[in-house]
Design an enzyme around this catalytic site. Structure first.
Site, PDB file in Angstrom:
ATOM      1  N   ASP A 233      -9.219 -39.276 -21.410  1.00  0.00           N
ATOM      2  CA  ASP A 233     -10.166 -39.828 -20.412  1.00  0.00           C
ATOM      3  C   ASP A 233     -11.056 -38.601 -19.675  1.00  0.00           C
ATOM      4  O   ASP A 233     -11.937 -39.074 -18.993  1.00  0.00           O
ATOM      5  CB  ASP A 233      -9.546 -40.868 -19.312  1.00  0.00           C
ATOM      6  CG  ASP A 233      -8.807 -40.117 -18.505  1.00  0.00           C
ATOM      7  OD1 ASP A 233      -7.680 -39.662 -19.024  1.00  0.00           O
ATOM      8  OD2 ASP A 233      -8.495 -40.638 -17.287  1.00  0.00           O
ATOM      9  N   HIS A 234     -10.448 -37.330 -19.976  1.00  0.00           N
ATOM     10  CA  HIS A 234     -11.191 -36.372 -19.577  1.00  0.00           C
ATOM     11  C   HIS A 234     -11.896 -35.540 -20.469  1.00  0.00           C
ATOM     12  O   HIS A 234     -12.504 -34.606 -20.291  1.00  0.00           O
ATOM     13  CB  HIS A 234     -10.142 -35.497 -18.724  1.00  0.00           C
ATOM     14  CG  HIS A 234      -9.757 -36.269 -17.317  1.00  0.00           C
ATOM     15  ND1 HIS A 234     -10.445 -35.830 -16.343  1.00  0.00           N
ATOM     16  CD2 HIS A 234      -8.978 -37.219 -17.247  1.00  0.00           C
ATOM     17  CE1 HIS A 234      -9.767 -36.701 -15.330  1.00  0.00           C
ATOM     18  NE2 HIS A 234      -9.064 -37.506 -15.855  1.00  0.00           N
TER      19      HIS A 234
ATOM     20  N   HIS B  14     -12.344 -41.340  -9.378  1.00  0.00           N
ATOM     21  CA  HIS B  14     -11.117 -41.398 -10.524  1.00  0.00           C
ATOM     22  C   HIS B  14     -10.298 -42.632  -9.868  1.00  0.00           C
ATOM     23  O   HIS B  14      -9.176 -42.555  -9.919  1.00  0.00           O
ATOM     24  CB  HIS B  14     -10.533 -40.133 -10.501  1.00  0.00           C
ATOM     25  CG  HIS B  14      -9.430 -40.168 -11.724  1.00  0.00           C
ATOM     26  ND1 HIS B  14      -8.150 -40.444 -11.548  1.00  0.00           N
ATOM     27  CD2 HIS B  14      -9.664 -39.640 -13.019  1.00  0.00           C
ATOM     28  CE1 HIS B  14      -7.568 -40.375 -12.884  1.00  0.00           C
ATOM     29  NE2 HIS B  14      -8.382 -40.081 -13.817  1.00  0.00           N
TER      30      HIS B  14
ATOM     31  N   HIS C 261      -8.128 -31.016 -17.771  1.00  0.00           N
ATOM     32  CA  HIS C 261      -6.930 -31.165 -18.436  1.00  0.00           C
ATOM     33  C   HIS C 261      -7.216 -32.051 -19.986  1.00  0.00           C
ATOM     34  O   HIS C 261      -8.131 -32.512 -20.155  1.00  0.00           O
ATOM     35  CB  HIS C 261      -5.727 -31.888 -17.719  1.00  0.00           C
ATOM     36  CG  HIS C 261      -6.204 -33.313 -17.370  1.00  0.00           C
ATOM     37  ND1 HIS C 261      -7.029 -33.516 -16.668  1.00  0.00           N
ATOM     38  CD2 HIS C 261      -5.320 -34.383 -17.513  1.00  0.00           C
ATOM     39  CE1 HIS C 261      -7.076 -34.815 -16.025  1.00  0.00           C
ATOM     40  NE2 HIS C 261      -6.045 -35.279 -16.813  1.00  0.00           N
TER      41      HIS C 261
ATOM     42  N   HIS D  41      -6.091 -34.714 -21.123  1.00  0.00           N
ATOM     43  CA  HIS D  41      -5.866 -36.338 -21.192  1.00  0.00           C
ATOM     44  C   HIS D  41      -7.301 -36.828 -21.850  1.00  0.00           C
ATOM     45  O   HIS D  41      -8.346 -36.608 -21.370  1.00  0.00           O
ATOM     46  CB  HIS D  41      -5.603 -36.968 -19.823  1.00  0.00           C
ATOM     47  CG  HIS D  41      -4.013 -36.849 -19.570  1.00  0.00           C
ATOM     48  ND1 HIS D  41      -3.581 -37.049 -18.459  1.00  0.00           N
ATOM     49  CD2 HIS D  41      -2.951 -36.664 -20.452  1.00  0.00           C
ATOM     50  CE1 HIS D  41      -2.171 -37.092 -18.444  1.00  0.00           C
ATOM     51  NE2 HIS D  41      -1.822 -36.924 -19.752  1.00  0.00           N
TER      52      HIS D  41
ATOM     53  N   HIS E  61       0.405 -32.147 -12.298  1.00  0.00           N
ATOM     54  CA  HIS E  61      -0.126 -33.205 -12.963  1.00  0.00           C
ATOM     55  C   HIS E  61       1.090 -33.594 -14.023  1.00  0.00           C
ATOM     56  O   HIS E  61       1.896 -32.721 -14.142  1.00  0.00           O
ATOM     57  CB  HIS E  61      -1.598 -33.498 -13.599  1.00  0.00           C
ATOM     58  CG  HIS E  61      -1.962 -34.919 -13.881  1.00  0.00           C
ATOM     59  ND1 HIS E  61      -1.915 -35.830 -13.401  1.00  0.00           N
ATOM     60  CD2 HIS E  61      -2.561 -35.162 -15.101  1.00  0.00           C
ATOM     61  CE1 HIS E  61      -2.505 -37.134 -13.869  1.00  0.00           C
ATOM     62  NE2 HIS E  61      -2.814 -36.614 -15.121  1.00  0.00           N
TER      63      HIS E  61
ATOM     64  N   ASP F  13      -6.924 -34.114 -12.235  1.00  0.00           N
ATOM     65  CA  ASP F  13      -5.908 -35.018 -11.811  1.00  0.00           C
ATOM     66  C   ASP F  13      -4.666 -34.191 -11.343  1.00  0.00           C
ATOM     67  O   ASP F  13      -4.304 -33.071 -11.737  1.00  0.00           O
ATOM     68  CB  ASP F  13      -5.213 -35.771 -13.082  1.00  0.00           C
ATOM     69  CG  ASP F  13      -6.134 -36.862 -13.410  1.00  0.00           C
ATOM     70  OD1 ASP F  13      -7.532 -36.826 -13.078  1.00  0.00           O
ATOM     71  OD2 ASP F  13      -5.961 -37.383 -14.542  1.00  0.00           O
TER      72      ASP F  13
END
Lengths: 321, 321
Positions: free
Chosen positions: A66-67, A268, A62, A64, A139, A209
């Protein structure tokens, strides 16, 4: 098949854990796949025996940061190291536009081709040795889990059929055995028509997530391993009253138990679960909560952890060499 | 004034050196400035006593990824840590659009305001204690160096004038002394009208990527420190025949000597200069080459190096506490 954890923290890096990145390596040969690429993923790779030359494809769960914020730097470094063969990226459609804009803005010349596949319309992605399917999760933004299934588990040539079809013994047989389709005397010989497989394929399911683990029920059928986020403990969720679209350890554990997945790897983790945390949260809270609901083999991921899934379906930790 | 090196490698990170990032910290208080923000800069900060709450502004020299790919993650982490006061970013105009697009793509909500200033039309940027000017350099893309000059070196109140203007002794004097302008009985009292400075301001010049060091001649007038890239040795440049828009150690050293800058800090070394490099390149080549042409105090930057510029103009290394 090896799983190598490059980052196991949610949201922000900590001193011990980077943001999300996970390598899945084929046991035959050195080809590997990267699932998510948080900032600093390329720095983790400098400390692992995983070369950007052998990276086969990148899967992003996805959008975000941090990914995915580590993608531009990792791609640029692969180019500077001399990678020349194309790289496939399977990701939410927005990632492709952003990556192209980023490379353009920074005048980055990769020296190799990027091939994008929008996960929203993926169907199945295949390499020679791996089949990958995506599962829509739940999510705050659209998010996907990826199931990696061996494409050719211990292939055996159907010699009777080869001889019946007049395929001459020798290099052609070898190529068909290694999974390559061939043109021969005006005919297309399809590898899969001449192979049979001697055991069930291994399957690893990697969640993104997700606050509804049962969405992975179908993907987990026949899987030996589920890797899933467990950002918080259920106790903490009940105190804070907000999951931010994440799962608690108890929730994932209950699902894995019900789905009868023999190995569960949690990852995570919220940055509050730190060694010597001042706020009184220990990663052992996560472990205890999960172990109460799940009775298979439980692992809590940490950065640099390497787990090996044998052909016998047994998952075990491998010490770094 | 402290310089803290967060990344000293050019292009790609190595195990010992991250890509470019440099903190400049005011000696009074904890406010600091970040110059360039390669991927992994926020990870370096986790190991240094520099908080994202105290970061006053970010200066980006140019758009190449090894100087800016760490921005989105650092900004997102500052938000997650609870930063609420605005942050100023001085950068090439393209950076602002890209950052906004990146934050939008990744659904990042910072929780504080970003204020952008295009370096192309900067003039002078000022904070309470620092004046910053940009100098256009020569590289493959537009690139800028930044000169940091103390705005208020050891201020002394002009008591005679305060009394003549009828400003009552007490908190108002304190505020004027700390650099704040005031409204008082319908008049604007400007701090600078009541202050004199008891010594020359310290000045640090920080170059970006640049193949013409003399472009910094004007900026270096009165500077105690020049921080400049020395990506290659001159020997290497002559062998490879290409500078890629970078300076050699010999080139920078000759300029610093001619400009009579008393302290020269070299950084941004090619990844081939590694401890135990297989290719036979040692960072000592850079040092020797520079020391031949430059007779001031020479430093070769390394990650985590902290250099302190005293009020006496002397630069020295400070051991981490």
């Amino acid at each position: 098949m090896d799983l190598v954890f490059l980052g196991t923290s949610s949201g922000t890096p900590t001193r011990a854990r980077n943001v999300t990145g996970l390598a899945l390596q084929e046991d035959a040969g050195k080809a590997w796949y990267l699932i998510d690429c948080g900032e600093g993923t390329q720095h983790r790779l400098l400390r692992m025996p995983l070369s950007l030359h052998d990276l086969r494809a990148i899967f992003i769960t996805h959008v975000h940061g941090d990914h995915c914020y580590g993608l531009p730097g990792l791609l640029a470094s692969a180019g500077m190291m001399g990678r020349r063969h194309p790289l496939e990226i399977i990701a939410p459609a927005g990632i492709a536009d952003w990556l192209q804009a980023t490379l353009r803005m920074s005048h980055a010349w990769l020296g190799y081709e990027l091939a994008f596949h929008a996960v929203e319309s993926l169907g199945e992605w295949r390499s020679l040795n791996m089949r990958v399917a995506a599962t829509a999760l739940s999510h705050r933004v659209p998010c996907y889990g990826y199931s990696f299934t061996e494409a050719r588990p211990d292939p055996r040539l159907n010699i009777e059929r080869l001889e019946r079809d007049g395929v001459p013994r020798g290099p052609l047989w070898g190529q068909l055995a290694r999974g390559f389709d061939l043109e021969h005397e005006g005919r297309t010989l399809r590898s899969e028509d001449y192979l049979s497989f001697t055991r069930a394929p291994r399957r690893v399911v990697i969640g993104g997530d997700n606050d509804r683990p049962p969405l992975l029920a179908e993907a987990c059928r026949g899987a030996q391993v589920l890797v899933h986020e467990a950002t918080y403990s259920q106790t903490l969720v009940e105190t804070s009253g907000n999951t931010f679209g994440h799962s608690s350890a108890a929730q994932v554990a209950a699902f894995a138990q019900q789905a009868e997945v023999p190995n569960l790897v949690l990852t995570h983790f919220s940055a509050r679960y730190q060694p010597g945390s001042q706020r009184g949260h220990s990663i052992e809270e996560i472990r205890q909560e999960a172990a109460t609901a799940y009775h298979g083999q439980l692992f809590l991921a940490r950065d640099f952890l390497r787990l090996r899934l044998g052909k016998d379906g047994v998952l075990h930790e491998v010490e770094p060499t």
